[in-house]
Write an enzyme that holds these catalytic residues in place. Sequence first.
Site, PDB file in Angstrom:
ATOM      1  N   GLY A  12       0.815  -1.222   0.000  1.00 18.14           N
ATOM      2  CA  GLY A  12       0.000   0.000   0.000  1.00 18.14           C
ATOM      3  C   GLY A  12       0.847   1.270   0.000  1.00 18.14           C
ATOM      4  O   GLY A  12       0.613   2.192  -0.800  1.00 18.14           O
ATOM      5  N   GLY A  69       9.367  -3.442   3.161  1.00 15.10           N
ATOM      6  CA  GLY A  69       9.021  -4.868   3.094  1.00 15.10           C
ATOM      7  C   GLY A  69       8.839  -5.463   4.489  1.00 15.10           C
ATOM      8  O   GLY A  69       9.796  -5.494   5.267  1.00 15.10           O
ATOM      9  N   ASN A 109       3.685   3.595  14.624  1.00 13.29           N
ATOM     10  CA  ASN A 109       3.139   4.106  15.901  1.00 13.29           C
ATOM     11  C   ASN A 109       2.897   2.962  16.883  1.00 13.29           C
ATOM     12  O   ASN A 109       2.817   3.198  18.085  1.00 13.29           O
ATOM     13  CB  ASN A 109       1.857   4.904  15.633  1.00 13.29           C
ATOM     14  N   TYR A 133       3.581  -7.289  16.191  1.00  6.40           N
ATOM     15  CA  TYR A 133       4.006  -6.403  15.101  1.00  6.40           C
ATOM     16  C   TYR A 133       4.780  -5.194  15.656  1.00  6.40           C
ATOM     17  O   TYR A 133       5.862  -4.847  15.157  1.00  6.40           O
ATOM     18  CB  TYR A 133       2.741  -5.973  14.337  1.00  6.40           C
ATOM     19  N   LYS A 137       8.850  -4.120  15.115  1.00 10.28           N
ATOM     20  CA  LYS A 137       9.347  -2.840  14.594  1.00 10.28           C
ATOM     21  C   LYS A 137      10.310  -2.188  15.604  1.00 10.28           C
ATOM     22  O   LYS A 137      11.240  -1.491  15.211  1.00 10.28           O
ATOM     23  CB  LYS A 137       8.187  -1.919  14.250  1.00 10.28           C
TER      24      LYS A 137
HETATM   25  C1  15L Z   1       0.192   0.476  10.978  1.00  7.13           C
HETATM   26  O1  15L Z   1       1.323   0.335  11.391  1.00  7.13           O
HETATM   27  C2  15L Z   1      -0.306  -0.291   9.825  1.00  7.13           C
HETATM   28  O2  15L Z   1       0.710  -0.599   8.907  1.00  7.13           O
HETATM   29  C3  15L Z   1      -1.461   0.400   9.127  1.00  7.13           C
HETATM   30  O3  15L Z   1      -2.061  -0.513   8.247  1.00  7.13           O
HETATM   31  C4  15L Z   1      -2.479   0.947  10.115  1.00  7.13           C
HETATM   32  O4  15L Z   1      -3.091  -0.109  10.767  1.00  7.13           O
HETATM   33  C5  15L Z   1      -1.773   1.881  11.079  1.00  7.13           C
HETATM   34  O5  15L Z   1      -0.678   1.247  11.682  1.00  7.13           O
HETATM   35  C6  15L Z   1      -2.675   2.453  12.164  1.00  7.13           C
HETATM   36  O6  15L Z   1      -2.288   2.468  13.336  1.00  7.13           O
HETATM   37  O7  15L Z   1      -3.745   2.951  11.831  1.00  7.13           O
END
Ligand code: 15L
Length: 268
Positions: A12, A69, A109, A133, A137
């Site tokens: 995206g 990626g 975030n 996730y 990060k």
């Molecule tokens: C993210 O890190 C995601 O990649 C994105 O798809 C959203 O979910 C975003 O956070 C978010 O917090 O809205």
Amino acid sequence: MQRILITGAAGGIGRMIRPLLRGVYPTVRLSDIVDIEPEAGEEFVKADLADLAALERLCTDVDGVIHLGASSVEDAWEPILNNNLIGCYNLFEAARRQRVKRIVFATTNHVVGFYRRQRTIDHTVMPRPDSRYGVSKAFGEALGRMYADKYGLGVLNIRIGNVDQRPADRRRLSIWISPRDLVQLMRIGLEHPGIHFEVVYGVSANARAWYDNSNAYRLGYAPADQAEDYAREATEADLKLPPDPIGEQFQGGGFCSMEFAGDVKKIT
Ligand code: 15L
């Protein structure tokens, strides 16, 4: 920067930033595990983040990398481990071996998602991940710190809020970033002469931001967009969302309430 590389370019964010980077650098090398049709000024090299030798070839003659990626939302441990830990390590290591100068790391975030919405946090706060996730990060950010300090790679971590053409709901009014503002931050990461290791928040000039983004402004960030321009429609969109009494207390929203079995009172 003669040639930059975008990993995860079929995703995206990759699709949103590609048109905005066209013509900025002589060559933009795109990579993903699925095929991409390159436009003028782009080239495509298929590579799997699991394959270190392939990533070394991918990083050959590359000056800077935008590393997108990854698994980009919460997932089971195995894909997170493979894509976001092993894959991220492979990319940094391949970049080091090929003497890449800069890496712009797309972090999130959700590294700090369990901070309460009343808090304003800056780039120096302790991680407070809200998901596997988010933890992955945080690992990527720490990996970048090591590659910057030990091997001299210049690394910009962009803790991205939510990239879209407009903020989708009330939470996104705090964390939204427009594609052009994100590209501006990415270009700071690739081109600013003073980058050793930096963390910034990937948000536009949002009146409701939970972040003190002074580190980005210090590096010259001048966002062109602000979420407040879409406040009415984003607030209305919220009415259609199911109630989330846990998620709405925390910056990470639904990522916090997912699988939640803790004690909300202890998360201060
Ligand atoms: C993210 O890190 C995601 O990649 C994105 O798809 C959203 O979910 C975003 O956070 C978010 O917090 O809205």
